[in-house]
Design a protein around this motif. Structure first.
Motif, PDB file in Angstrom:
ATOM      1  N   GLU A  44      58.052  47.321  19.725  1.00  0.00           N
ATOM      2  CA  GLU A  44      59.621  47.081  19.705  1.00  0.00           C
ATOM      3  C   GLU A  44      60.196  48.048  20.619  1.00  0.00           C
ATOM      4  O   GLU A  44      59.777  49.075  20.887  1.00  0.00           O
ATOM      5  N   ARG A  74      64.252  49.101  21.744  1.00  0.00           N
ATOM      6  CA  ARG A  74      65.692  49.488  21.172  1.00  0.00           C
ATOM      7  C   ARG A  74      66.481  50.283  22.233  1.00  0.00           C
ATOM      8  O   ARG A  74      66.169  51.318  23.064  1.00  0.00           O
ATOM      9  N   ASN A  82      69.660  51.750  19.720  1.00  0.00           N
ATOM     10  CA  ASN A  82      69.394  51.197  18.550  1.00  0.00           C
ATOM     11  C   ASN A  82      69.484  49.814  18.257  1.00  0.00           C
ATOM     12  O   ASN A  82      69.571  49.459  17.041  1.00  0.00           O
ATOM     13  N   ILE A 127      67.940  46.482  19.097  1.00  0.00           N
ATOM     14  CA  ILE A 127      66.451  45.782  19.321  1.00  0.00           C
ATOM     15  C   ILE A 127      66.802  44.852  20.592  1.00  0.00           C
ATOM     16  O   ILE A 127      67.403  44.042  20.731  1.00  0.00           O
ATOM     17  N   GLN A 172      60.840  42.535  20.697  1.00  0.00           N
ATOM     18  CA  GLN A 172      59.683  42.748  19.699  1.00  0.00           C
ATOM     19  C   GLN A 172      58.565  42.039  20.125  1.00  0.00           C
ATOM     20  O   GLN A 172      58.277  40.836  19.900  1.00  0.00           O
ATOM     21  N   GLU A 222      66.364  53.293   6.952  1.00  0.00           N
ATOM     22  CA  GLU A 222      66.430  52.221   7.600  1.00  0.00           C
ATOM     23  C   GLU A 222      65.652  51.234   6.858  1.00  0.00           C
ATOM     24  O   GLU A 222      64.685  50.775   7.418  1.00  0.00           O
ATOM     25  N   THR A 226      63.953  48.251   8.966  1.00  0.00           N
ATOM     26  CA  THR A 226      62.982  48.329   9.955  1.00  0.00           C
ATOM     27  C   THR A 226      61.525  48.186   9.515  1.00  0.00           C
ATOM     28  O   THR A 226      61.150  48.570   8.589  1.00  0.00           O
ATOM     29  N   TRP A 277      58.571  49.748   9.806  1.00  0.00           N
ATOM     30  CA  TRP A 277      57.827  51.268  10.304  1.00  0.00           C
ATOM     31  C   TRP A 277      56.525  51.171  10.730  1.00  0.00           C
ATOM     32  O   TRP A 277      56.152  52.265  11.009  1.00  0.00           O
ATOM     33  N   ILE A 322      57.629  51.799  18.149  1.00  0.00           N
ATOM     34  CA  ILE A 322      59.286  51.298  18.432  1.00  0.00           C
ATOM     35  C   ILE A 322      59.516  52.474  19.583  1.00  0.00           C
ATOM     36  O   ILE A 322      59.475  53.777  19.263  1.00  0.00           O
TER      37      ILE A 322
END
Ligand code: FAD
Ligand code: 3HM
Length: 382
Positions: A77, A79, A82, A84, A87, A189, A192, A194, A198
């Protein structure tokens, strides 16, 4: 040809040296690896490998061990501030994340099981085109093949006087291995994923980036990027207040990173005039150190370690001249490494990765390469 095994002396027990050693030993060579450090272990945090090196790990039998403590995240992903950008599920592209110590341990196990002799506290000071290696203790050794896998500061390379060019980029990175803390991150978050890699970019008002890479169920690799000119951004230990102010959703893991000294690594690229000299071949960072943008430094090191072992073995079996075969190896294998090196430098210099969709077109060609496919060059030749 004699019946006694051919001898290979390898300078450096990193990812490149251990891969070459294992492959050569499995192909019937008598192999010795010289490691300058007192212990064989990998420094650093996490690493991403792609199809090109994973194919080599398959062939040297290291995959089951590697897979026992590594993972393929659901997506890569990207960003920006923050938001996106992409992905990438990387469908059809084989890739894996892991810690560096785990990869190194898997390679060490494969090398030992293949009968490689590994000598710690053994510093190589140079080599000659005729295959004579010299050591810091004043001794020498002779081999049919000498492999310089002794990293970006390669003594083997420098002793041969191979011309090189080094270019520094403006950014650099500090790397950490910390606990995953998935529950705490999810609390901050909840939406998200995880388990994804990212790549958190901020370009305005200040260039700061955190590359978040889960390495297995327990360990997380985080890399904090900033321009070298940003004193607070490139400070070690990290400036926790600065980093949490820009990436508040990562506060729990940034806190762990702040407890580690860390070392800021400025991006750089080293290009050599040539990778071989007589019976000596250079692989890995000794030959082609690159910016980490495409995560291909170790991958291309392992890929070239494998193709070198195959080429040298075939040449000696056929009674061909080894120096000629090594030059041929460079001619065939270098373009796909040059591509990764150039593209990584371009990404590092332009910060184009921040736009997302990082792994398409030319940027994924090296990752898709299969160095174990005997027909791999026919497509390009056609
Ligand atoms: P090294 O790992 O440098 O190993 C060289 C070995 O030789 C060392 O053990 C050293 O002690 C030994 N040595 C040195 N001199 C001598 C001597 N004179 N005598 C005997 N021994 C000697 N690559 C990827 O594929 N994926 C990634 O995700 C990735 N991320 C990265 C992130 C960052 C921030 C950086 C900086 C690099 C990254 N890389 C990545 C690149 C990767 O780390 C290197 O390309 C790789 O470690 C090179 O392996 P090597 O074996 O050639 O060299
Ligand atoms: C895996 C990985 N990818 C990119 C970078 C980078 O751009 O610095 C570093 C990495 O470890």
């Amino acid at each position: 040809m004699t019946d006694s095994p051919r001898r290979a002396e390898i300078s450096g027990g990193g990812f490149a040296g251990l891969t070459a050693a294992t492959a050569l030993a499995q192909m019937g060579w008598r192999v010795r690896v010289h490691e300058r450090a007192a212990e064989l272990r990998a420094e650093g945090a996490g690493i991403v490998l792609w199809n090109n090196s994973l194919q080599v790990l398959d062939r040297i039998g290291a995959t089951p061990d590697l897979d026992s403590r590594s993972m393929t995240p659901p997506a890569y992903e990207t960003r920006m501030n923050n938001v996106i950008q992409s992905q990438e599920t990387l469908d059809g592209i084989r890739w894996r994340t892991m810690t560096r110590p785990h990869l190194h341990q898997s390679l060490l196990t494969a090398a030992r099981e293949s009968g490689v002799e590994i000598v710690a506290n053994s510093e190589v000071t140079g080599a000659t085109a005729e295959g004579v290696v010299s050591f810091a203790d004043g001794t020498t050794a002779e081999a049919e093949l000498v492999v310089g896998a002794d990293g970006v500061g390669s003594a083997v390379r420098d002793s041969l006087g191979i011309p090189l060019k080094r270019e520094r980029s403006r950014d650099g990175i500090t790397r950490f291995l910390v606990p995953r803390r998935k529950a705490e991150l999810t609390a901050l978050e909840p939406d998200t994923e995880w388990d994804n890699v990212i790549d958190f970019w901020n370009l305005e008002p200040r260039v700061l980036r955190v590359l978040y890479t889960p390495a297995n169920d327990e360990e997380l690799y985080i890399a904090l990027m900033s321009p070298a000119a940003d004193a607070a951004g490139s400070r070690v230990p990290i400036d926790l207040e600065l980093w949490t102010s820009v990436f508040p959703q990562l506060a729990p893991v940034l806190q762990d990173a702040a407890g580690i000294q860390g070392r800021y690594y400025g991006y750089q690229t080293t290009r050599l005039d040539h990778w071989t000299e007589g019976r000596v071949a250079l692989i890995g960072d000794a030959a082609h150190a690159m910016c980490p943008a495409l995560a291909q430094g170790a991958g291309t090191a392992m890929q070239n370690a494998w193709t070198l072992a195959v080429k040298a073995t075939e040449a000696l079996a056929a009674g061909d001249d080894l120096p000629t075969a090594l030059r041929d190896w460079e001619r065939l294998e270098r373009p796909v490494t040059d591509l990764a090196q150039n593209r990584s430098q371009w990404y590092a210099d332009t910060r184009e990765m921040a736009k997302g969709n990082q792994f398409v077109g030319e940027s994924v060609e090296t990752a898709l390469y299969n160095p174990t496919d005997p027909h791999r060059h026919e497509v390009h030749a056609a």
